[in-house]
Design a protein around this motif. Structure first.
Motif, PDB file in Angstrom:
ATOM      1  N   ILE A  30       0.854  -1.183   0.000  1.00 35.84           N
ATOM      2  CA  ILE A  30       0.000   0.000   0.000  1.00 35.84           C
ATOM      3  C   ILE A  30       0.891   1.233   0.000  1.00 35.84           C
ATOM      4  O   ILE A  30       2.095   1.124   0.212  1.00 35.84           O
ATOM      5  CB  ILE A  30      -0.924   0.043   1.252  1.00 35.84           C
ATOM      6  N   VAL A  31       0.289   2.406  -0.260  1.00 37.88           N
ATOM      7  CA  VAL A  31       1.040   3.654  -0.121  1.00 37.88           C
ATOM      8  C   VAL A  31       0.998   4.034   1.355  1.00 37.88           C
ATOM      9  O   VAL A  31      -0.069   4.286   1.911  1.00 37.88           O
ATOM     10  CB  VAL A  31       0.437   4.765  -0.989  1.00 37.88           C
ATOM     11  N   GLY A  32       2.154   4.030   1.987  1.00 35.11           N
ATOM     12  CA  GLY A  32       2.207   4.309   3.419  1.00 35.11           C
ATOM     13  C   GLY A  32       2.867   5.636   3.723  1.00 35.11           C
ATOM     14  O   GLY A  32       2.943   6.532   2.874  1.00 35.11           O
ATOM     15  N   TYR A  33       3.355   5.760   4.934  1.00 31.24           N
ATOM     16  CA  TYR A  33       3.978   6.996   5.423  1.00 31.24           C
ATOM     17  C   TYR A  33       5.340   6.649   5.989  1.00 31.24           C
ATOM     18  O   TYR A  33       5.676   5.478   6.158  1.00 31.24           O
ATOM     19  CB  TYR A  33       3.114   7.617   6.526  1.00 31.24           C
ATOM     20  N   ASN A  34       6.105   7.689   6.303  1.00 30.27           N
ATOM     21  CA  ASN A  34       7.320   7.485   7.090  1.00 30.27           C
ATOM     22  C   ASN A  34       7.031   8.044   8.462  1.00 30.27           C
ATOM     23  O   ASN A  34       7.056   9.258   8.667  1.00 30.27           O
ATOM     24  CB  ASN A  34       8.497   8.206   6.432  1.00 30.27           C
ATOM     25  N   SER A  35       6.674   7.192   9.401  1.00 30.70           N
ATOM     26  CA  SER A  35       6.283   7.665  10.732  1.00 30.70           C
ATOM     27  C   SER A  35       6.763   6.688  11.788  1.00 30.70           C
ATOM     28  O   SER A  35       5.971   5.976  12.393  1.00 30.70           O
ATOM     29  CB  SER A  35       4.763   7.837  10.808  1.00 30.70           C
ATOM     30  N   ARG A  36       8.093   6.658  11.977  1.00 31.08           N
ATOM     31  CA  ARG A  36       8.655   5.683  12.914  1.00 31.08           C
ATOM     32  C   ARG A  36       9.170   6.383  14.166  1.00 31.08           C
ATOM     33  O   ARG A  36       9.582   7.544  14.109  1.00 31.08           O
ATOM     34  CB  ARG A  36       9.794   4.927  12.224  1.00 31.08           C
ATOM     35  N   LEU A  37       9.134   5.673  15.283  1.00 32.47           N
ATOM     36  CA  LEU A  37       9.777   6.139  16.509  1.00 32.47           C
ATOM     37  C   LEU A  37      11.227   5.676  16.428  1.00 32.47           C
ATOM     38  O   LEU A  37      11.483   4.484  16.302  1.00 32.47           O
ATOM     39  CB  LEU A  37       9.080   5.522  17.730  1.00 32.47           C
ATOM     40  N   ASP A  38      12.192   6.613  16.480  1.00 28.48           N
ATOM     41  CA  ASP A  38      13.584   6.191  16.286  1.00 28.48           C
ATOM     42  C   ASP A  38      14.169   5.588  17.563  1.00 28.48           C
ATOM     43  O   ASP A  38      13.625   5.729  18.649  1.00 28.48           O
ATOM     44  CB  ASP A  38      14.428   7.343  15.736  1.00 28.48           C
ATOM     45  N   SER A  39      15.292   4.891  17.393  1.00 30.76           N
ATOM     46  CA  SER A  39      15.866   4.107  18.506  1.00 30.76           C
ATOM     47  C   SER A  39      16.346   4.991  19.656  1.00 30.76           C
ATOM     48  O   SER A  39      16.268   4.581  20.823  1.00 30.76           O
ATOM     49  CB  SER A  39      17.037   3.263  18.007  1.00 30.76           C
ATOM     50  N   LEU A  40      16.876   6.174  19.355  1.00 29.11           N
ATOM     51  CA  LEU A  40      17.321   7.059  20.439  1.00 29.11           C
ATOM     52  C   LEU A  40      16.139   7.463  21.308  1.00 29.11           C
ATOM     53  O   LEU A  40      16.214   7.412  22.538  1.00 29.11           O
ATOM     54  CB  LEU A  40      17.995   8.321  19.869  1.00 29.11           C
ATOM     55  N   GLN A  41      15.030   7.851  20.679  1.00 31.92           N
ATOM     56  CA  GLN A  41      13.851   8.234  21.465  1.00 31.92           C
ATOM     57  C   GLN A  41      13.321   7.032  22.246  1.00 31.92           C
ATOM     58  O   GLN A  41      12.942   7.154  23.406  1.00 31.92           O
ATOM     59  CB  GLN A  41      12.761   8.819  20.566  1.00 31.92           C
ATOM     60  N   ALA A  42      13.298   5.861  21.592  1.00 29.11           N
ATOM     61  CA  ALA A  42      12.802   4.661  22.281  1.00 29.11           C
ATOM     62  C   ALA A  42      13.669   4.347  23.494  1.00 29.11           C
ATOM     63  O   ALA A  42      13.162   3.964  24.556  1.00 29.11           O
ATOM     64  CB  ALA A  42      12.772   3.472  21.315  1.00 29.11           C
ATOM     65  N   SER A  43      14.986   4.550  23.375  1.00 26.94           N
ATOM     66  CA  SER A  43      15.875   4.229  24.500  1.00 26.94           C
ATOM     67  C   SER A  43      15.652   5.204  25.654  1.00 26.94           C
ATOM     68  O   SER A  43      15.665   4.805  26.825  1.00 26.94           O
ATOM     69  CB  SER A  43      17.344   4.224  24.052  1.00 26.94           C
ATOM     70  N   VAL A  44      15.413   6.470  25.341  1.00 32.58           N
ATOM     71  CA  VAL A  44      15.109   7.464  26.388  1.00 32.58           C
ATOM     72  C   VAL A  44      13.785   7.122  27.059  1.00 32.58           C
ATOM     73  O   VAL A  44      13.653   7.137  28.292  1.00 32.58           O
ATOM     74  CB  VAL A  44      15.047   8.895  25.785  1.00 32.58           C
ATOM     75  N   LEU A  45      12.793   6.772  26.238  1.00 36.49           N
ATOM     76  CA  LEU A  45      11.458   6.475  26.779  1.00 36.49           C
ATOM     77  C   LEU A  45      11.481   5.245  27.680  1.00 36.49           C
ATOM     78  O   LEU A  45      10.769   5.195  28.688  1.00 36.49           O
ATOM     79  CB  LEU A  45      10.460   6.295  25.630  1.00 36.49           C
ATOM     80  N   SER A  46      12.318   4.247  27.335  1.00 37.74           N
ATOM     81  CA  SER A  46      12.406   3.056  28.185  1.00 37.74           C
ATOM     82  C   SER A  46      12.959   3.407  29.562  1.00 37.74           C
ATOM     83  O   SER A  46      12.499   2.876  30.576  1.00 37.74           O
ATOM     84  CB  SER A  46      13.301   1.991  27.538  1.00 37.74           C
ATOM     85  N   VAL A  47      13.937   4.296  29.598  1.00 44.06           N
ATOM     86  CA  VAL A  47      14.469   4.745  30.903  1.00 44.06           C
ATOM     87  C   VAL A  47      13.360   5.458  31.678  1.00 44.06           C
ATOM     88  O   VAL A  47      13.103   5.168  32.850  1.00 44.06           O
ATOM     89  CB  VAL A  47      15.678   5.694  30.724  1.00 44.06           C
ATOM     90  N   LYS A  48      12.672   6.378  31.013  1.00 48.24           N
ATOM     91  CA  LYS A  48      11.695   7.218  31.718  1.00 48.24           C
ATOM     92  C   LYS A  48      10.440   6.445  32.132  1.00 48.24           C
ATOM     93  O   LYS A  48       9.816   6.766  33.143  1.00 48.24           O
ATOM     94  CB  LYS A  48      11.325   8.437  30.850  1.00 48.24           C
ATOM     95  N   LEU A  49      10.078   5.404  31.359  1.00 46.80           N
ATOM     96  CA  LEU A  49       8.867   4.638  31.669  1.00 46.80           C
ATOM     97  C   LEU A  49       8.926   4.040  33.078  1.00 46.80           C
ATOM     98  O   LEU A  49       7.908   3.964  33.772  1.00 46.80           O
ATOM     99  CB  LEU A  49       8.677   3.527  30.617  1.00 46.80           C
ATOM    100  N   LYS A  50      10.132   3.635  33.505  1.00 47.84           N
ATOM    101  CA  LYS A  50      10.281   3.037  34.849  1.00 47.84           C
ATOM    102  C   LYS A  50       9.900   4.011  35.952  1.00 47.84           C
ATOM    103  O   LYS A  50       9.541   3.612  37.047  1.00 47.84           O
ATOM    104  CB  LYS A  50      11.738   2.600  35.066  1.00 47.84           C
ATOM    105  N   TYR A  51      10.030   5.298  35.670  1.00 46.16           N
ATOM    106  CA  TYR A  51       9.760   6.320  36.688  1.00 46.16           C
ATOM    107  C   TYR A  51       8.359   6.910  36.585  1.00 46.16           C
ATOM    108  O   TYR A  51       7.945   7.701  37.431  1.00 46.16           O
ATOM    109  CB  TYR A  51      10.783   7.465  36.573  1.00 46.16           C
ATOM    110  N   LEU A  52       7.624   6.548  35.521  1.00 52.20           N
ATOM    111  CA  LEU A  52       6.392   7.275  35.222  1.00 52.20           C
ATOM    112  C   LEU A  52       5.347   7.174  36.339  1.00 52.20           C
ATOM    113  O   LEU A  52       4.755   8.191  36.729  1.00 52.20           O
ATOM    114  CB  LEU A  52       5.810   6.780  33.886  1.00 52.20           C
TER     115      LEU A  52
END
Ligand SMILES: *Cc1c(COP(=O)(O)O)cnc(C)c1O
Length: 370
Positions: free
Chosen positions: A224-246
Motif C-alpha cells: 500500500i502507499v504508506g507513510y514514514n512515521s517511525r519512533l527512532d531508537s534514540l527516542q525509544a531508549s530514552v522512553l524506556s528509561v523514563k517509563l520506569k519512573y512514570l
C-alpha cells in the motif's frame, strides 16, 4: 521565587546517567531505526497500559491519523471528537479525509460528554475520538456502550494521560485502540518527538506496521502507499528509561495537586474535579477563575508561569471555519474557555512552590475584592 510551568531540566538531572548510558548503547550499535530499543519499549509500554500491543510512531498526531487510516476511515465519513482539546484531536480526522464533528464537554471535568456524542451520531459516523483531557480519562463506559450499539470504532486520545485509570483499567486498554504522544512536555516525554498506539487487535497492528513504514511488506515491496512515521531508537531508549519512573512521577503530580487543593481551598477558584472511579494524573492543573487575564499578569509579576488550555475551542478555530460552527454551539466548552487557567505542575514541584503560588492568588483576591 520563580515557578516555571514545567521543569524538564530538573527531571533530566535526576536520570542523566541512565539516559546517557542508554543513548550511548544506541550510538555504539549504530542501529538508529527499529531494532532492539524499539522492540523493548513497545513491549514495556504495552504492558504498562495493559494492552496486548504497542507500536511506536513519529508523534501523537500521526498515531491518531494512522489509526483512522488503519480502521478504514476516509472521505465521506464523520468522526466525533471533543471541542475542548488540542488541535491534533481533530486535524487527524481531516488528514484521513473524513469530517470532524465536535461535541461539548462535561461542565465539571471538561472531558467529552457521552450524551452529546450520542446526539451527534449520523449514518456517516464511523468513529469516536474521546480525549483523556488534562490527565483525566473521558467517561469511557457509556462511550463504549453507545459505540457498541451504533457499531463505531473508539480511539482514545491518551496524549495527556499515560497511566491514568478508569474503573481500574488503564487508558490505552479501554477503546478499540489508543494514541499517545511523547512530546517532551507530556507526562511521558521523549527528547524530541514521539508517539505510539496501543490495541489488542492484531489485524490493526499489521496494518499500522505497514502504514508507518512506507507500506512495506518486505524491503522493496510496498503493498500500500504508506507513510514514514517511525519512533527512532534514540527516542525509544530514552522512553524506556523514563517509563520506569512514570508511575512515581504521576504520584508526585497527584501530591502536588493535593497541596494545591489544600492551599487554594479558601480561594474563589473552581478546582479540578475528579470523576469517582477515575484517577487523574494531572498533565495539567486547570482551575476556573474570573478576571483571568489580570490574575495571569499578577502571577507573572510574582515569577509564576501559567497557561490556558484552551483559549479557542476547536469548533471556533479558523482551520475548521468551513464546518460552520459558531460561538455558543458548545455551551459548556464556550463558557469554560474564557475562565480556564493552568497553574504550574510537574513531578519535581515543591510544596514551598505550591504555597508561594497560593499566596500570590491570595494577594490578588485581597486586592480585587469589591
Ligand atoms: C499533544 C497532543 C496530541 C498530539 O501529539 P503530538 O505528539 O504533538 O503530535 C494529540 N492530542 C492531544 C490531546 C495532545 O495533547
Amino acid at each position: 521565587m520563580q515557578v516555571p510551568f514545567l521543569d524538564l531540566k530538573s527531571q533530566y538531572d535526576s536520570i542523566q546517567a541512565e539516559v546517557t548510558a542508554a543513548m550511548q548503547q544506541v550510538f555504539d550499535s549504530c542501529s538508529f531505526i527499529g531494532g532492539e530499543p524499539l522492540a523493548t519499549f513497545e513491549r514495556d509500554f504495552a504492558q504498562f497500559c495493559g494492552a496486548r500491543y504497542a507500536l511506536g510512531l513519529a508523534n501523537g498526531t500521526d498515531a491518531l491519523h494512522l489509526l483512522l487510516r488503519a480502521m478504514g476511515v476516509g472521505p465521506g465519513d464523520e468522526v466525533i471528537t471533543a471541542a475542548n482539546s488540542f488541535i491534533a484531536s481533530a486535524s487527524c480526522i481531516v488528514m484521513a479525509g473524513a469530517s470532524p464533528v465536535f461535541v461539548d464537554a462535561d461542565a465539571t471535568t471538561y472531558t467529552i460528554e457521552p450524551a452529546a456524542i450520542e446526539a451527534a451520531i449520523t449514518p456517516r459516523t464511523k468513529a469516536i475520538i474521546p480525549v483523556h483531557l488534562y490527565g483525566q480519562p473521558a467517561d469511557m463506559r457509556p462511550i463504549m456502550e453507545l459505540a457498541a450499539r451504533h457499531d463505531l470504532q473508539v480511539i482514545e486520545d491518551a496524549a495527556q494521560a499515560h497511566g491514568a485509570e478508569y474503573e481500574d483499567q488503564r487508558v490505552g486498554s479501554i477503546g478499540h485502540a489508543a494514541s499517545f504522544s511523547f512530546y517532551p512536555g507530556k507526562n511521558l516525554g521523549a527528547y524530541g518527538d514521539g508517539g505510539a498506539i496501543t490495541t489488542d487487535d492484531a489485524t490493526l497492528v499489521e496494518r499500522l506496521k505497514a502504514l508507518r513504514d512506507h507500506g512495506r511488506t518486505s524491503k522493496y515491496e510496498h503493498a500500500i502507499v504508506g507513510y514514514n512515521s517511525r519512533l527512532d531508537s534514540l527516542q525509544a531508549s530514552v522512553l524506556s528509561v523514563k517509563l520506569k519512573y512514570l508511575d512515581g512521577w504521576n504520584r508526585q503530580r497527584q501530591q502536588v495537586a493535593a497541596w494545591y487543593a489544600e492551599a487554594l481551598a479558601t480561594s474563589d477558584f473552581v478546582l479540578p474535579s475528579v470523576r469517582p472511579g477515575s484517577t487523574h494524573i494531572y498533565h495539567l492543573y486547570v482551575v476556573r477563575v474570573e478576571r483571568r487575564e489580570a490574575l495571569q499578569k499578577h502571577l507573572a509579576e510574582a515569577g509564576i508561569a501559567s497557561g490556558i488550555h484552551y483559549p479557542l475551542p476547536l469548533h471556533l478555530q479558523p482551520a475548521f471555519q468551513e464546518l460552520g460552527y459558531k460561538p455558543g454551539d458548545m455551551p459548556n466548552t464556550d463558557a469554560a474557555a474564557g475562565q480556564l487557567l493552568s497553574l504550574p505542575i510537574f513531578p519535581e514541584m515543591t510544596q514551598a512552590q505550591v504555597v508561594y503560588v497560593a499566596e500570590a492568588v491570595r494577594t490578588f483576591e485581597a486586592a480585587t475584592v469589591v
